[in-house]
Design a protein around this motif. Structure first.
Motif, PDB file in Angstrom:
ATOM      1  N   ASP A  16     -17.771 -10.398   3.262  1.00  0.00           N
ATOM      2  CA  ASP A  16     -16.401 -10.242   2.549  1.00  0.00           C
ATOM      3  C   ASP A  16     -16.120 -11.811   2.330  1.00  0.00           C
ATOM      4  OD1 ASP A  16     -16.544  -7.661   2.491  1.00  0.00           O
ATOM      5  OD2 ASP A  16     -15.576  -7.150   4.630  1.00  0.00           O
ATOM      6  N   ARG A  33     -14.575  -9.771  -1.029  1.00  0.00           N
ATOM      7  CA  ARG A  33     -14.367  -8.299  -0.951  1.00  0.00           C
ATOM      8  C   ARG A  33     -13.746  -7.736  -1.923  1.00  0.00           C
ATOM      9  NH1 ARG A  33     -10.233  -5.195   3.286  1.00  0.00           N
ATOM     10  NH2 ARG A  33     -11.799  -3.546   3.844  1.00  0.00           N
ATOM     11  N   LYS A  36     -12.150  -4.283  -2.850  1.00  0.00           N
ATOM     12  CA  LYS A  36     -10.878  -4.030  -2.108  1.00  0.00           C
ATOM     13  C   LYS A  36      -9.912  -5.141  -2.688  1.00  0.00           C
ATOM     14  CE  LYS A  36     -11.315  -0.506   0.917  1.00  0.00           C
ATOM     15  NZ  LYS A  36     -10.612   0.869   1.176  1.00  0.00           N
ATOM     16  N   HIS A  37     -10.178  -5.491  -3.949  1.00  0.00           N
ATOM     17  CA  HIS A  37      -9.221  -6.591  -4.536  1.00  0.00           C
ATOM     18  C   HIS A  37      -8.943  -7.673  -3.657  1.00  0.00           C
ATOM     19  CE1 HIS A  37      -8.872  -3.464  -7.579  1.00  0.00           C
ATOM     20  NE2 HIS A  37      -8.230  -2.687  -6.865  1.00  0.00           N
ATOM     21  N   ASN A  38     -10.244  -8.096  -2.888  1.00  0.00           N
ATOM     22  CA  ASN A  38     -10.084  -9.096  -1.838  1.00  0.00           C
ATOM     23  C   ASN A  38      -8.756  -8.973  -0.978  1.00  0.00           C
ATOM     24  OD1 ASN A  38     -12.392 -10.396  -2.724  1.00  0.00           O
ATOM     25  ND2 ASN A  38     -11.321 -11.213  -4.541  1.00  0.00           N
ATOM     26  N   ALA A  39      -8.416  -7.728  -0.657  1.00  0.00           N
ATOM     27  CA  ALA A  39      -7.425  -7.825   0.560  1.00  0.00           C
ATOM     28  C   ALA A  39      -8.136  -7.691   1.730  1.00  0.00           C
ATOM     29  CB  ALA A  39      -6.961  -6.002   0.434  1.00  0.00           C
ATOM     30  N   ASN A  41      -8.477  -7.836   6.113  1.00  0.00           N
ATOM     31  CA  ASN A  41      -8.327  -6.947   7.234  1.00  0.00           C
ATOM     32  C   ASN A  41      -8.538  -7.690   8.530  1.00  0.00           C
ATOM     33  OD1 ASN A  41     -11.014  -7.212   7.324  1.00  0.00           O
ATOM     34  ND2 ASN A  41     -11.380  -4.982   6.886  1.00  0.00           N
ATOM     35  N   CYS A  44     -11.792  -9.902   8.165  1.00  0.00           N
ATOM     36  CA  CYS A  44     -11.411 -10.980   7.398  1.00  0.00           C
ATOM     37  C   CYS A  44     -10.953 -12.241   7.890  1.00  0.00           C
ATOM     38  CB  CYS A  44     -10.853 -10.603   5.963  1.00  0.00           C
ATOM     39  SG  CYS A  44     -11.906  -9.298   4.747  1.00  0.00           S
ATOM     40  N   SER A  74      -6.335 -12.074  -4.703  1.00  0.00           N
ATOM     41  CA  SER A  74      -6.183 -11.167  -3.488  1.00  0.00           C
ATOM     42  C   SER A  74      -4.860  -9.985  -3.464  1.00  0.00           C
ATOM     43  CB  SER A  74      -6.110 -11.929  -2.219  1.00  0.00           C
ATOM     44  OG  SER A  74      -5.831 -11.196  -0.858  1.00  0.00           O
ATOM     45  N   ASP A  78      -4.784  -5.536   3.691  1.00  0.00           N
ATOM     46  CA  ASP A  78      -5.489  -4.277   3.454  1.00  0.00           C
ATOM     47  C   ASP A  78      -4.665  -3.129   4.125  1.00  0.00           C
ATOM     48  OD1 ASP A  78      -6.856  -1.977   3.951  1.00  0.00           O
ATOM     49  OD2 ASP A  78      -8.713  -2.841   3.656  1.00  0.00           O
ATOM     50  N   GLU A  80      -4.708   0.109   4.320  1.00  0.00           N
ATOM     51  CA  GLU A  80      -5.279   1.004   5.281  1.00  0.00           C
ATOM     52  C   GLU A  80      -5.452   0.270   6.801  1.00  0.00           C
ATOM     53  OE1 GLU A  80      -8.987   2.273   3.850  1.00  0.00           O
ATOM     54  OE2 GLU A  80      -8.216   3.612   2.189  1.00  0.00           O
ATOM     55  N   TRP A  81      -5.501  -0.838   6.870  1.00  0.00           N
ATOM     56  CA  TRP A  81      -5.808  -1.649   8.103  1.00  0.00           C
ATOM     57  C   TRP A  81      -4.255  -1.566   8.612  1.00  0.00           C
ATOM     58  CZ3 TRP A  81      -3.994  -7.156   7.901  1.00  0.00           C
ATOM     59  CH2 TRP A  81      -4.206  -7.595   9.324  1.00  0.00           C
TER      60      TRP A  81
END
Length: 275
Positions: A16, A33, A36-39, A41, A44, A74, A78, A80-81
Motif C-alpha cells: 500500500d 492503495r 481504496k482510492h489511497n485511503a 488505515n 498505512c 487520497s 479509510d 471502514e477502519w
C-alpha cells in the motif's frame, strides 16, 4: 546508503505504501492503495511512520516527495477502519487516533524539504498530509474537500496544520460547509503553491523545483525549515486534544451513523427527504 537501509526502504509493488531513494538523496514515498482510492488505515499510517523514521536516520537524504499512484491522491481516512473503532475501548481508540496525529507531526517536522504532488481528489485527512508538506503542486483538475462533517466526523487531527496554512476565517467556511473546491481555489487559499496543466507538467515542474533544492546547502536548508516551524509553532496541547476529539467523535452515535450510511450508500438520518 547501506544494503540494509535499501531493504528497509523498498517494498513490493503490491504494498500500500512504497518508498524509494535515488542516488541524489531524493526520497519518494508513494501512496499505492489504489483500490481504496489511497485511503489510509492503521497499517498505512504505521508504514508511513516507519518510512519517515528510516529516512530521518539516513544522513544522505536531501528531500522527500510525497505522491500517489492511480487516479486519486487520497480519499483520506479509510471509513471502514474508522467505523471498526467503535468496538474498541476508549484507551485503544485514543492510542489509535494518536498514531495519525504522530504521523502528521512526523511529516511536518521532517528535517528536509518535502514536496507533495497532487492529482485527482484529496479529501479529509489527505489535506492534513498536504498541509504538512513544505511545497505542494497540483494538477488543475484536482478536487479538494474537508469532507468530515458530511459523515458525522470532524477534521480534528489535521486542523492545527490546515488552519496554520489557510487561517481560521477560511477554515470556518470550508470545514463547516464540506463543499468541494478546485485547484484554483486551493491556490488562493495557500494549500498549494502552484497549479499545472497535467501529469507531464507536474513531473517536469516538480523536477525543476527539486533541482533547486538539491543545489542548496543541505544543513542550511534544514535549519531554515526548522526556523520556519519555530516562528509559527503549533501549541503542544493540540496534539493530544485533537487525537482525543476524533477518537470520541468517530465512536459517537452520530459519527457511527454517518460512517454506516456512507458505507451502505444511503443518506444519514440527519438528512431530510427534501434535502
Amino acid at each position: 546508503m547501506s544494503t540494509l537501509a535499501n531493504k528497509q526502504l523498498h517494498k513490493n509493488n503490491d504494498d500500500d505504501i512504497l518508498c524509494h531513494v535515488d542516488e541524489h538523496g531524493l526520497a519518494t514515498i508513494t501512496l499505492n492503495r489504489t483500490k481504496k482510492h489511497n485511503a489510509f488505515n492503521a497499517d498505512c499510517i504505521a508504514t508511513l511512520r516507519q518510512f519517515l523514521e528510516a529516512l530521518n536516520k539516513q544522513r544522505d537524504i536531501k528531500a522527500l516527495v510525497l505522491q500517489a499512484n492511480g487516479k486519486f491522491f487520497s480519499a483520506g481516512a479509510d471509513l471502514e477502519w474508522m467505523q471498526s473503532m467503535v468496538n474498541q475501548s476508549k484507551s485503544e481508540n485514543n492510542a489509535d487516533a494518536e498514531q495519525l496525529s504522530a504521523l502528521l507531526r512526523d511529516l511536518d517536522t521532517f528535517p528536509h524539504p518535502t514536496l507533495a504532488l497532487v492529482q485527482g481528489s484529496a479529501f479529509g485527512g489527505a489535506l492534513g498530509l498536504i498541509c504538512c508538506c513544505d511545497i505542494v503542486m497540483a494538477q488543475q483538475d484536482s478536487i479538494f474537500c474537508f469532507s468530515e462533517v458530511k459523515i458525522g466526523l470532524v477534521p480534528a487531527t489535521i486542523a492545527p496544520y490546515v488552519i496554520r496554512v489557510i487561517g481560521q476565517r477560511q477554515a470556518r467556511r470550508y470545514m463547516l460547509t464540506a463543499e468541494t473546491f478546485d485547484a484554483a481555489t486551493s491556490l488562493q487559499l495557500g494549500i498549494v503553491h502552484s497549479v499545472v496543466a497535467d501529469a507531464l507538467a507536474l513531473k517536469v515542474q516538480s523536477q525543476n523545483l527539486i533541482m533547486h533544492i538539491l543545489l542548496n546547502a543541505p544543513v542550511a536548508v534544514s535549519i531554515a525549515k526548522q526556523l520556519c516551524l519555530d516562528c509559527d509553532p503549533i501549541p503542544e496541547r493540540l496534539y493530544s486534544f485533537t487525537s482525543e476529539l476524533i477518537a470520541r467523535v468517530r465512536t459517537s452515535p452520530e459519527g457511527q451513523e454517518g460512517l454506516t450510511a456512507f458505507i451502505d450508500k444511503r443518506q444519514p438520518t440527519w438528512v431530510t427527504k427534501d434535502e
